[in-house]
Design a protein around this motif. Structure first.
Motif, short mmCIF file in Angstrom:
data_model
loop_
_atom_site.label_atom_id
_atom_site.label_comp_id
_atom_site.label_asym_id
_atom_site.label_seq_id
_atom_site.Cartn_x
_atom_site.Cartn_y
_atom_site.Cartn_z
N ILE A 1 0.84 -1.20 0.00
CA ILE A 1 0.00 0.00 0.00
C ILE A 1 0.87 1.25 0.00
O ILE A 1 0.60 2.20 -0.74
CB ILE A 1 -0.96 -0.02 1.20
N ILE A 2 1.93 1.21 0.80
CA ILE A 2 2.84 2.37 0.82
C ILE A 2 3.45 2.57 -0.57
O ILE A 2 3.52 3.69 -1.08
CB ILE A 2 3.95 2.18 1.88
N ALA A 3 3.86 1.46 -1.18
CA ALA A 3 4.46 1.55 -2.51
C ALA A 3 3.48 2.18 -3.50
O ALA A 3 3.84 3.05 -4.30
CB ALA A 3 4.87 0.16 -2.98
N GLU A 4 2.22 1.73 -3.40
CA GLU A 4 1.20 2.30 -4.30
C GLU A 4 1.05 3.79 -4.10
O GLU A 4 0.98 4.57 -5.05
CB GLU A 4 -0.15 1.61 -4.05
N LYS A 5 1.02 4.17 -2.83
CA LYS A 5 0.87 5.60 -2.51
C LYS A 5 2.02 6.40 -3.10
O LYS A 5 1.81 7.45 -3.71
CB LYS A 5 0.82 5.80 -1.00
N LEU A 6 3.22 5.87 -2.94
CA LEU A 6 4.40 6.57 -3.46
C LEU A 6 4.30 6.71 -4.98
O LEU A 6 4.60 7.75 -5.54
CB LEU A 6 5.68 5.79 -3.10
N ASP B 1 1.62 6.82 -6.75
CA ASP B 1 0.64 7.88 -7.03
C ASP B 1 1.29 9.25 -6.98
O ASP B 1 1.12 10.06 -7.88
CB ASP B 1 -0.49 7.83 -5.98
N ILE B 2 2.03 9.45 -5.89
CA ILE B 2 2.65 10.77 -5.69
C ILE B 2 3.59 11.08 -6.86
O ILE B 2 3.53 12.14 -7.45
CB ILE B 2 3.41 10.82 -4.35
N TYR B 3 4.40 10.09 -7.19
CA TYR B 3 5.37 10.31 -8.29
C TYR B 3 4.65 10.61 -9.60
O TYR B 3 5.03 11.51 -10.35
CB TYR B 3 6.27 9.08 -8.46
N GLU B 4 3.59 9.84 -9.85
CA GLU B 4 2.88 10.05 -11.12
C GLU B 4 2.29 11.44 -11.19
O GLU B 4 2.32 12.09 -12.23
CB GLU B 4 1.80 8.97 -11.29
N LYS B 5 1.78 11.91 -10.05
CA LYS B 5 1.20 13.26 -10.02
C LYS B 5 2.29 14.30 -10.29
O LYS B 5 2.09 15.26 -11.02
CB LYS B 5 0.54 13.51 -8.66
N VAL B 6 3.47 14.07 -9.67
CA VAL B 6 4.58 15.00 -9.89
C VAL B 6 4.96 14.93 -11.38
O VAL B 6 5.19 15.88 -12.07
CB VAL B 6 5.79 14.62 -9.01
#
Ligand code: SF4
Ligand code: FES
Lengths: 248, 150
Positions: A236-241, A243-248
């Motif tokens: 889940i943490i990996a997924e969240k990360l 997401d963040i990267y993709e948004k950036v």
């Protein structure tokens, strides 16, 4: 500060243990009673090394020896090998059929001749790491009992302990896998006590006991402990990360 | 019984004194008292159990009315304390560490009673018996009401 371990120069902070420094520099020192999360026991003495401090030689247990001076260290001198060999011979006497000890005996060329031999089903070397783990991570449910040749690790009165939360920390840290932990049909059995295992809400794998979760809620004040196993938590943490990267 | 603990502040360092008091009061350390003490002191039961099993002066099993301590120190050993122990075992049917079923006798071995000059020695409830022989042991035990069934 710089210290020299087996002729390799290593950077060291004051009061770091020798073992820490050696490991950081990929220098192997064998250990039994040491766990990075539970340092400070120093009972098995397998991690002994020779140090030279201002010309004076001595033998110290590297897992608990804090570095204060710019010393030289020898982790594998003949003297050290000999000490380890003797220790292993005694340990093999206690736990004749233990794989961990057998392997170490091979590595240190412990002669085969057997002087005395303990219970063939015994695996505990009485290092005390499980007791420490239970004190710090569990519920202080186990301790060493008796002394001398009848010393052992167990729960009070050898009975299922009211305190035990079935977390399995004791079995997890044991260097010789001496603590029996069984899991079948969603039930964990440890120290003669049965625990219902809870399933991870994400992958469905049984992963923790109800008592363990309650304990974490109460003692650690984790208000909403999510029913997630370790690998799902990481996922889940990996997924969240991601997401963040993709948004950036 | 609460009062027995409450004499002492709730500090770790008094634990052993309290355990000794319990031992004196009951002749052993009852399980419920050990649990109570753990709650009173906030010390895990496992710690207390560890202490209670470590010290020879503390016992978890009820002890007999008469506690026989046979010295098995070097001097007594050489003067064959083993025969004394065998005699007691034959007469009372208990080995060191055991208590007779009627709760009358407990047998223990100790490492020196400081009376090597009169070895072999045994002590029954603080009374010393020296220069023992098997037949003397039998006589002495009779005095305490042991083995009257012969
Ligand atoms: S499983 Fe029980 S005994 Fe083992 S560490 Fe956890 S609480 Fe302690
Ligand atoms: S690992 Fe250092 S004493 Fe056991």
């Amino acid at each position: 500060m710089k210290i020299i371990i087996d002729n390799i120069e290593c950077e060291a902070q004051k009061d770091e243990t020798l073992l820490q420094i050696a490991r950081r520099n990929d220098i192997h020192i064998p250990t039994l009673c040491h766990n990075d999360a539970l340092p400070g026991l120093g009972s098995c003495r397998l991690c002994v090394v020779e140090i030279v401090d201002k010309g004076r030689r001595s033998v110290v247990a590297s897992c608990i020896y804090p570095v204060r001076n710019e010393i030289e260290v020898y982790t594998c001198s003949d003297k050290i090998k000999n000490i380890r060999r003797n220790l292993l011979m005694l340990l093999r006497g206690r736990v004749p059929n233990d794989e961990t000890i057998k392997k170490l005996c091979k590595e240190y060329l412990v002669p085969d001749r057997i002087k005395f031999s303990g219970d063939k089903d015994e695996h505990c070397i009485l290092c005390g790491l499980c007791v420490k783990a239970c004190q710090e991570l569990g519920a202080s449910a186990i301790s060493t009992v008796n002394r001398g040749i009848t010393k052992k690790v167990t729960t009070p009165y050898d009975e299922p302990s009211a305190q035990c939360i079935g977390c399995g920390s004791c079995a997890y840290v044991c260097p010789t896998d001496a603590i029996k932990i069984e899991e079948k049909d969603g039930i964990r059995n440890i120290w003669n006590k049965e625990f219902q295992l809870l399933r991870c809400t994400r992958c469905g794998k049984p992963f923790a006991t109800k008592e363990q979760l309650e304990y974490n809620r109460e003692k650690l004040g984790e208000a909403h402990v999510k029913l997630l196993c370790e690998s799902c938590k990481k996922a889940i943490i990996a997924e969240k990360l991601k997401d963040i990267y993709e948004k950036v | 019984m609460r009062t027995l603990f409450e004499k002492y502040p709730k500090e770790k360092r008094y634990t052993l004194s309290i355990l000794q008091d319990l031992q004196k009061q009951y002749g052993y350390i009852p399980k419920d008292k050990l649990i109570e003490l753990s709650q009173y002191m906030g010390i895990p039961l496992s710690r207390l159990y560890s202490m209670a099993t470590f010290y020879k002066a503390l016992s978890l099993k009820p002890k007999g009315k008469y506690i026989i301590k046979v010295c098995d120190g070097t001097a007594c050993h050489i003067r064959s304390s083993k025969t004394i122990l065998d005699e007691i075992e034959n007469t009372l049917g208990i080995k060191p560490g055991e208590t007779t079923d009627d709760g009358k006798f407990s047998l223990e071995t100790v490492n020196c009673l400081g009376s090597c000059a009169i070895a072999p020695v045994m002590v029954i409830n603080n009374k010393y018996y020296g220069k023992l022989t098997s037949s003397m042991v039998r006589e002495i035990l009779k005095e305490y009401g042991g083995a009257d069934d012969e």
